[in-house]
Each structure stands twice: as structure tokens, then as C-alpha cells.
Design a protein around this motif. Structure first.
Motif, PDB file in Angstrom:
ATOM      1  N   ASN A 100      44.239  -4.304   4.898  1.00  9.66           N
ATOM      2  CA  ASN A 100      44.071  -3.495   3.689  1.00  9.66           C
ATOM      3  C   ASN A 100      42.959  -2.464   3.826  1.00  9.66           C
ATOM      4  OD1 ASN A 100      46.099  -4.855   2.339  1.00  9.66           O
ATOM      5  ND2 ASN A 100      44.705  -6.306   1.367  1.00  9.66           N
ATOM      6  N   ALA A 101      41.994  -2.723   4.691  1.00  8.90           N
ATOM      7  CA  ALA A 101      40.832  -1.834   4.827  1.00  8.90           C
ATOM      8  C   ALA A 101      40.867  -0.995   6.094  1.00  8.90           C
ATOM      9  CB  ALA A 101      39.542  -2.661   4.798  1.00  8.90           C
ATOM     10  N   GLY A 102      41.299  -1.587   7.202  1.00 10.46           N
ATOM     11  CA  GLY A 102      41.283  -0.890   8.481  1.00 10.46           C
ATOM     12  C   GLY A 102      42.240   0.283   8.508  1.00 10.46           C
ATOM     13  N   THR A 103      41.871   1.340   9.225  1.00 13.04           N
ATOM     14  CA  THR A 103      42.653   2.571   9.252  1.00 13.04           C
ATOM     15  C   THR A 103      43.161   2.881  10.657  1.00 13.04           C
ATOM     16  OG1 THR A 103      40.738   3.998   9.694  1.00 13.04           O
ATOM     17  CG2 THR A 103      41.244   3.492   7.372  1.00 13.04           C
ATOM     18  N   LEU A 104      44.248   3.622  10.701  1.00 11.58           N
ATOM     19  CA  LEU A 104      44.814   3.997  11.992  1.00 11.58           C
ATOM     20  C   LEU A 104      43.864   4.930  12.741  1.00 11.58           C
ATOM     21  CD1 LEU A 104      47.266   3.687  13.826  1.00 11.58           C
ATOM     22  CD2 LEU A 104      48.259   5.688  12.719  1.00 11.58           C
ATOM     23  N   GLY A 105      43.245   5.864  12.021  1.00 13.77           N
ATOM     24  CA  GLY A 105      42.288   6.754  12.672  1.00 13.77           C
ATOM     25  C   GLY A 105      41.109   6.002  13.258  1.00 13.77           C
ATOM     26  N   GLY A 106      40.609   5.024  12.515  1.00 12.97           N
ATOM     27  CA  GLY A 106      39.507   4.216  13.026  1.00 12.97           C
ATOM     28  C   GLY A 106      39.889   3.449  14.271  1.00 12.97           C
ATOM     29  N   ASN A 107      41.132   2.973  14.332  1.00  9.62           N
ATOM     30  CA  ASN A 107      41.596   2.214  15.485  1.00  9.62           C
ATOM     31  C   ASN A 107      41.567   3.029  16.762  1.00  9.62           C
ATOM     32  OD1 ASN A 107      44.423   0.911  16.948  1.00  9.62           O
ATOM     33  ND2 ASN A 107      42.899  -0.518  16.169  1.00  9.62           N
ATOM     34  N   ILE A 108      42.001   4.296  16.675  1.00  6.90           N
ATOM     35  CA  ILE A 108      41.999   5.108  17.893  1.00  6.90           C
ATOM     36  C   ILE A 108      40.600   5.624  18.210  1.00  6.90           C
ATOM     37  CG2 ILE A 108      44.418   5.723  17.597  1.00  6.90           C
ATOM     38  CD1 ILE A 108      43.514   8.543  16.802  1.00  6.90           C
TER      39      ILE A 108
END
Length: 283
Positions: A100-108
Motif C-alpha cells: 500500500n505504501a511502496g512505489t514502483l519509482g522507489g523500487n527502481i
């Protein structure tokens, strides 16, 4: 200037980054664990309220995923079967609270060799959109991630979106990973596979492997061996273990040695190919 800033427009966010030299925060699911202190140090620009950075849009040229789009958003989105692997990865990114909090941009941007989203995005030929006070630029994801925890982001830049081009949205896909347990685990190996089939014959293949090298990698030689083959029960046998080993530089660490990782990646690729072919979703 305050140590924590939460702008509501992209222009304000970029201006604050240029002035402060601060770090970008969104879901913070990677940022906080990487902080040794009890609180984030130095200027932080929180982009979670910036309009236009969250959401998924489909157009004639493909799919645009805003950088602040969460994993839960991806699971719920109406996307073609080629993106099934990205949804499957999203369901395995930690617990529901993390999704719910984590983002795709943050992952990369975190650029972990074990980032679940990266192999899927590589197999979808993703491009990264970056913004700064001087304008926008785009680059392939494989050029954006330059090493473990390293990216091509320049000072004052922020990732604004991930683009999936229309030609890469064909076919069916599968994501699989191996770890010490089912969820909440850093994987030993993970794979993303996308197959396109025309008249029962494989016409296009995209394969990527994560957690086995310093960065996730596409496997063009392994892909080429499947082109022109019948999409039936014999197709997984075309995934050659030696070709997989040649494409990777497997990690040796506490979770697994290099030989085990190579074997695991090969088996996962074969299973993913078998799953897609048996489901008949690669047309």
C-alpha cells in the motif's frame, strides 16, 4: 530551509531539490530501513502529494505508470496479460502494508539486485522518465540502473514515470521467485518471462533474471533459442542451462552460492515458460 518538505506540484518539488540538494521520499519502504539513525538525516523532499505522479494511463503508444504508483495500485489496474508478471511481483513485495505504501519509482531508484519489479520491467522494455528544473529526459531502464544501489539519476532529478511501449504489451507473462520462504523474503533468484505466440509458434520472447547478478539482466541468447519453436510442452527444454550461466554473473552470498543461483534461475525460467505455454495466453 526545513529538513522535511512536502510540495504539491512537480515544479515546487524540483525547485526544492535544486535548492536543498535533499533526498526524494515517497513510500519510504526502502528509505527508512536504509537509515541507520532514528530519523531521516538531512533535507528530505516528500513527493507523495505531487499531482500526476500516481496513476496508470493507457494510450496508443503504451502504458504510463506514475512513479508514485503503489504496488496495490498495480495489482488493481486493468492491464494486458503481458503485465501479469508485474502484478504477480506486486503481490509478493512484502506485506499488504508495504504494498500500500511502496512505489514502483522507489523500487527502481533503490536499485537493489533483488528488486522484484525490475526483471518484469526489463521484460516489458520499460523506459524511465526523469524530470529536473531544466526539463524532461527518458532512458531505457537497463541504462538507468548502473549497478547495485546505483542509478543514472543526476542531482536535482526525480523519476516521474515508467513507460511501457505498445509493442512490449503483447503476449502472456509470468513472474517467479525463489527464497527461503514464500513471502517477506529477499529472493535467491527471480525471473520474468514474456512470450508472444503466432500460429502456435513463438514469435517473440523477453526474459530477465534478478537476484543473480549485480543488476537484473535480460538474456538475449536464451530468448533467441525459443524463437520459432512450437509453444507446447517441449518449449521449456529450449531454456539451456549453459546459456543461462553464460548470461549471468551469479552472486555468492549467505543466501546461496553462484552455482545454486544459476540452477535455480534456469529452473524458474523453464517453469515460467511452461506456465505461459500451458495457459495459452501468449497469443
Amino acid at each position: 530551509m526545513s529538513g522535511y518538505m512536502r510540495p504539491e506540484t512537480l515544479d515546487d518539488a524540483l525547485a526544492l531539490l535544486a535548492q536543498s540538494g535533499g533526498r526524494v521520499a515517497a513510500g519510504c519502504t526502502d528509505l527508512f530501513p536504509a537509515t541507520a539513525a532514528r530519523a531521516l538525516q538531512g533535507p528530505v523532499v516528500d513527493i507523495s502529494r505531487v499531482a500526476g505522479l500516481r496513476g496508470i494511463a493507457r494510450g496508443d503508444d503504451g502504458v504510463r505508470i506514475g512513479a508514485a504508483t503503489t504496488w496495490s495500485d498495480i495489482v488493481k489496474a486493468d492491464l494486458p496479460p503481458a503485465c501479469d508478471m508485474l502484478k504477480q511481483a506486486a503481490r509478493e513485495v512484502g506485506a499488504a502494508q508495504i504494498q500500500n505504501a511502496g512505489t514502483l519509482g522507489g523500487n527502481i531508484c533503490n536499485a537493489s539486485p533483488a528488486a522484484d519489479g525490475v526483471p518484469c520491467l526489463l521484460a516489458l522494455e520499460a523506459e524511465v522518465e526523469l524530470a529536473s528544473a531544466t526539463g524532461l529526459r527518458r532512458m531505457p531502464l537497463e541504462s538507468f540502473i548502473t549497478g547495485p544501489r546505483r542509478t543514472a539519476l543526476k542531482q536535482g532529478e526525480v523519476v516521474t514515470a515508467i513507460h511501457l511501449p505498445h509493442p512490449a504489451l503483447a503476449g502472456g507473462s509470468r513472474f517467479l521467485k525463489l527464497g527461503a520462504r514464500r513471502y517477506l523474503v529477499i529472493s535467491i533468484a527471480m525471473v520474468a518471462v514474456r512470450l508472444e505466440v503466432t500460429d502456435s509458434t513463438v514469435s517473440r520472447v523477453a526474459m530477465a533474471v534478478g537476484s543473480c547478478s549485480a543488476v537484473a539482466l535480460r538474456l538475449p541468447a536464451v530468448e533467441a533459442a525459443l524463437i520459432g519453436r512450437k509453444a507446447n510442452h517441449t518449449l521449456p527444454d529450449c531454456v539451456d542451462a549453459d546459456a543461462v550461466a553464460d548470461a549471468l554473473s551469479p552472486l555468492d552470498d549467505i543466501r546461496a552460492d553462484a552455482a545454486y543461483r544459476t540452477g535455480a534461475a534456469t529452473e524458474l525460467l523453464r517453469r515460467a515458460v511452461a506456465d505461459i505455454a500451458s495457459e495459452g495466453r501468449a497469443g
